[in-house]
Scaffold this motif. Structure first.
Motif, PDB file in Angstrom:
ATOM      1  N   GLU A 130     -54.293  -7.014 -30.922  1.00  0.00           N
ATOM      2  CA  GLU A 130     -53.014  -6.755 -31.579  1.00  0.00           C
ATOM      3  C   GLU A 130     -52.655  -7.975 -32.419  1.00  0.00           C
ATOM      4  O   GLU A 130     -52.828  -9.120 -31.978  1.00  0.00           O
ATOM      5  CB  GLU A 130     -51.898  -6.497 -30.562  1.00  0.00           C
ATOM      6  N   ALA A 131     -52.167  -7.746 -33.635  1.00  0.00           N
ATOM      7  CA  ALA A 131     -51.671  -8.829 -34.475  1.00  0.00           C
ATOM      8  C   ALA A 131     -50.271  -9.211 -34.010  1.00  0.00           C
ATOM      9  O   ALA A 131     -49.398  -8.348 -33.876  1.00  0.00           O
ATOM     10  CB  ALA A 131     -51.643  -8.389 -35.938  1.00  0.00           C
ATOM     11  N   LEU A 132     -50.045 -10.487 -33.744  1.00  0.00           N
ATOM     12  CA  LEU A 132     -48.748 -10.942 -33.237  1.00  0.00           C
ATOM     13  C   LEU A 132     -47.754 -11.128 -34.384  1.00  0.00           C
ATOM     14  O   LEU A 132     -48.146 -11.333 -35.541  1.00  0.00           O
ATOM     15  CB  LEU A 132     -48.924 -12.237 -32.450  1.00  0.00           C
ATOM     16  N   PRO A 133     -46.462 -11.074 -34.088  1.00  0.00           N
ATOM     17  CA  PRO A 133     -45.440 -11.082 -35.142  1.00  0.00           C
ATOM     18  C   PRO A 133     -45.379 -12.363 -35.967  1.00  0.00           C
ATOM     19  O   PRO A 133     -44.746 -12.375 -37.029  1.00  0.00           O
ATOM     20  CB  PRO A 133     -44.133 -10.892 -34.359  1.00  0.00           C
ATOM     21  N   ASP A 134     -46.006 -13.449 -35.504  1.00  0.00           N
ATOM     22  CA  ASP A 134     -45.940 -14.698 -36.268  1.00  0.00           C
ATOM     23  C   ASP A 134     -46.820 -14.680 -37.510  1.00  0.00           C
ATOM     24  O   ASP A 134     -46.803 -15.620 -38.311  1.00  0.00           O
ATOM     25  CB  ASP A 134     -46.304 -15.897 -35.384  1.00  0.00           C
ATOM     26  N   GLY A 135     -47.600 -13.616 -37.699  1.00  0.00           N
ATOM     27  CA  GLY A 135     -48.425 -13.489 -38.891  1.00  0.00           C
ATOM     28  C   GLY A 135     -49.690 -14.320 -38.868  1.00  0.00           C
ATOM     29  O   GLY A 135     -50.431 -14.339 -39.863  1.00  0.00           O
ATOM     30  N   ARG A 136     -49.984 -14.981 -37.773  1.00  0.00           N
ATOM     31  CA  ARG A 136     -51.155 -15.857 -37.709  1.00  0.00           C
ATOM     32  C   ARG A 136     -52.052 -15.574 -36.509  1.00  0.00           C
ATOM     33  O   ARG A 136     -53.276 -15.624 -36.625  1.00  0.00           O
ATOM     34  CB  ARG A 136     -50.700 -17.321 -37.648  1.00  0.00           C
ATOM     35  N   HIS A 137     -51.455 -15.243 -35.379  1.00  0.00           N
ATOM     36  CA  HIS A 137     -52.220 -15.124 -34.146  1.00  0.00           C
ATOM     37  C   HIS A 137     -52.505 -13.667 -33.775  1.00  0.00           C
ATOM     38  O   HIS A 137     -51.826 -12.739 -34.236  1.00  0.00           O
ATOM     39  CB  HIS A 137     -51.482 -15.805 -32.989  1.00  0.00           C
ATOM     40  N   LEU A 138     -53.498 -13.515 -32.904  1.00  0.00           N
ATOM     41  CA  LEU A 138     -53.886 -12.220 -32.365  1.00  0.00           C
ATOM     42  C   LEU A 138     -53.838 -12.290 -30.848  1.00  0.00           C
ATOM     43  O   LEU A 138     -54.088 -13.347 -30.265  1.00  0.00           O
ATOM     44  CB  LEU A 138     -55.311 -11.855 -32.795  1.00  0.00           C
ATOM     45  N   LEU A 139     -53.517 -11.170 -30.225  1.00  0.00           N
ATOM     46  CA  LEU A 139     -53.653 -11.046 -28.784  1.00  0.00           C
ATOM     47  C   LEU A 139     -54.909 -10.230 -28.528  1.00  0.00           C
ATOM     48  O   LEU A 139     -55.054  -9.121 -29.060  1.00  0.00           O
ATOM     49  CB  LEU A 139     -52.431 -10.360 -28.176  1.00  0.00           C
ATOM     50  N   VAL A 140     -55.812 -10.772 -27.726  1.00  0.00           N
ATOM     51  CA  VAL A 140     -57.141 -10.186 -27.535  1.00  0.00           C
ATOM     52  C   VAL A 140     -57.360  -9.919 -26.048  1.00  0.00           C
ATOM     53  O   VAL A 140     -57.074 -10.775 -25.205  1.00  0.00           O
ATOM     54  CB  VAL A 140     -58.242 -11.133 -28.054  1.00  0.00           C
ATOM     55  N   THR A 141     -57.882  -8.746 -25.721  1.00  0.00           N
ATOM     56  CA  THR A 141     -58.246  -8.447 -24.336  1.00  0.00           C
ATOM     57  C   THR A 141     -59.684  -8.889 -24.071  1.00  0.00           C
ATOM     58  O   THR A 141     -60.559  -8.728 -24.921  1.00  0.00           O
ATOM     59  CB  THR A 141     -58.137  -6.942 -24.022  1.00  0.00           C
ATOM     60  N   GLN A 142     -59.914  -9.452 -22.883  1.00  0.00           N
ATOM     61  CA  GLN A 142     -61.263  -9.744 -22.400  1.00  0.00           C
ATOM     62  C   GLN A 142     -61.395  -9.047 -21.036  1.00  0.00           C
ATOM     63  O   GLN A 142     -60.909  -9.553 -20.029  1.00  0.00           O
ATOM     64  CB  GLN A 142     -61.485 -11.243 -22.277  1.00  0.00           C
ATOM     65  N   MET A 143     -62.065  -7.892 -21.031  1.00  0.00           N
ATOM     66  CA  MET A 143     -62.021  -7.026 -19.853  1.00  0.00           C
ATOM     67  C   MET A 143     -62.881  -7.529 -18.703  1.00  0.00           C
ATOM     68  O   MET A 143     -62.500  -7.454 -17.545  1.00  0.00           O
ATOM     69  CB  MET A 143     -62.463  -5.608 -20.224  1.00  0.00           C
ATOM     70  N   ASN A 144     -64.094  -7.989 -18.984  1.00  0.00           N
ATOM     71  CA  ASN A 144     -65.002  -8.520 -17.961  1.00  0.00           C
ATOM     72  C   ASN A 144     -65.468  -7.440 -16.991  1.00  0.00           C
ATOM     73  O   ASN A 144     -65.334  -7.570 -15.777  1.00  0.00           O
ATOM     74  CB  ASN A 144     -64.365  -9.683 -17.196  1.00  0.00           C
TER      75      ASN A 144
END
Length: 372
Positions: A59-73
């Motif tokens: 997901e693209a975060l609201p700050d316009g720079r960062h992403l939230l990424v899942t690492q399921m494992n």
């Protein structure tokens, strides 16, 4: 106060869920259990961000720079399939810097549920047992940013997080119905959500012959909704082969979801009635995302081929696509295609700034590409 223990959720050979998942792996690339090293080098303007593990959703975060990424494992054991502790990771799209978002190393699990965030009967904070799958970022009615995460670790559930200045704070959960295998989740108004249930484990007749069912393109699962006070409900007519990706529109009246197999397509349906509004037939999509007013579908280019994806352990060099869909008609426009050498097992495309970022169910990197 109960504290979540980081222990894998194991599907043992005599369990219904192991039979379900064994068949799912027969229908999907089995490599998700052992993500092997993939080439992590730039090519033709395509830039990998390395050092991740099974980054299946973004997901693209609201700050316009960062992403939230899942690492399921997801992994395997002597006794069967297991979901090992994973992580939600914040990734800087420009520098590639990776910072754990949840759970944070050394941080104490301090259960802080909030009224209206999930089911009051949620047993405990998931903590370090989190093994995240599908991911959805939305804004609640009061303006607070909410993150929903499909979790496979210890319990099958949808976990609720608040996104604030201090990062992610756990706020509650909803435990899935017994024998469910959730694929993805999308928020609906009023603290509700919709989720794909890939396989209906209640139907033992289906479980017993599910390999043949998937091969013939018959229904294996459906779309569920959950709402405070109403609980879980199945959307009428939402049955399909391995339902996976899901998104909702701005007012929550419709959901869009993908089904696979021989009758792969993306569907738009009315949440309340299940009435089908539009379809994009023949489109394989692992996940769905938004690019402004357009829906984006990412997945294999054509049917999944076991002789290509899975021929070498830990690799899935199958061609993939990113396709835009008109939100009203689901008319399609192909935006990007790659032969799988830059990213194996592509699942989702998320715009952030002037680039797109692509996730994968097997690779150890996400891919940054120029925005088409």
């Amino acid at each position: 106060m109960k504290i979540s223990i980081a222990r894998p959720r194991v599907l043992r050979p005599d369990g219904v869920m192991l039979r379900l998942f064994a068949v799912l792996l027969a229908a999907l690339p089995p490599l998700a259990l052992a993500a092997g090293p993939a080439e992590c080098a730039p090519q033709d303007g395509l830039k990998p961000i390395c050092g991740l593990h099974q980054p299946g959703d973004l997901e693209a975060l609201p700050d316009g720079r960062h992403l939230l990424v899942t690492q399921m494992n997801m992994g395997n054991t002597t006794f069967g399939v297991s979901w090992k502790p994973g992580q939600l990771t914040r990734v800087d799209g420009a520098s590639g810097e990776r910072v754990p978002a949840y759970p944070r190393p050394g941080a104490l699990v301090r259960s802080n549920p909030r009224k209206g965030w999930g089911d009051p009967a949620c047993p405990e904070e998931i903590g370090s047992a989190l093994s995240p799958g599908g991911l959805h970022l939305s804004r609640r009615n009061d303006g607070v940013w909410q993150v929903l995460v499909v979790n496979h670790g210890v319990r099958e559930s949808v976990e609720f997080f608040e996104l604030g200045r201090d990062g992610l704070q756990w706020r509650g959960c909803v435990v899935a119905p017994p024998t469910s295998l959730l694929g993805d989740v999308a928020a609906l108004p009023g603290g509700a959500f919709a989720a794909t249930n890939m396989i209906d484990g209640h139907r033992l007749d289906l479980v017993a012959r599910i390999g043949a069912v998937v091969a013939r393109g018959e229904d294996t699962g459906f779309v569920l909704t959950w709402a405070p006070g109403a609980g879980w409900k199945q959307i009428p007519g939402s049955g399909g082969t391995l339902p996976k990706g899901i998104q909702s529109d701005s007012d929550g009246r419709h959901v869009y979801y993908s089904v696979g197999g021989l009758r792969a397509e993306v569907r738009k349906v009315v949440v309340a009635t299940g009435a089908q509004v539009a379809t994009a037939p023949g489109l394989q999509a692992e996940r769905l995302s938004w690019d402004g007013r357009r829906l984006l579908a990412t997945g294999f280019e054509g049917p999944y081929r076991a002789d290509v994806c899975g021929k070498v352990a830990g690799h899935c060099p199958a061609p993939f696509h990113v396709t835009a869909l008109d939100s009203s008609t689901l008319a399609t426009t192909r935006l990007f295609r790659q032969d799988g050498t830059a990213l194996e097992g592509a699942t989702v495309a998320v715009p952030q700034g002037k680039r797109w970022f692509l996730g994968s169910f097997i690779s150890r990197h996400i891919l940054s590409i120029p925005r088409p």
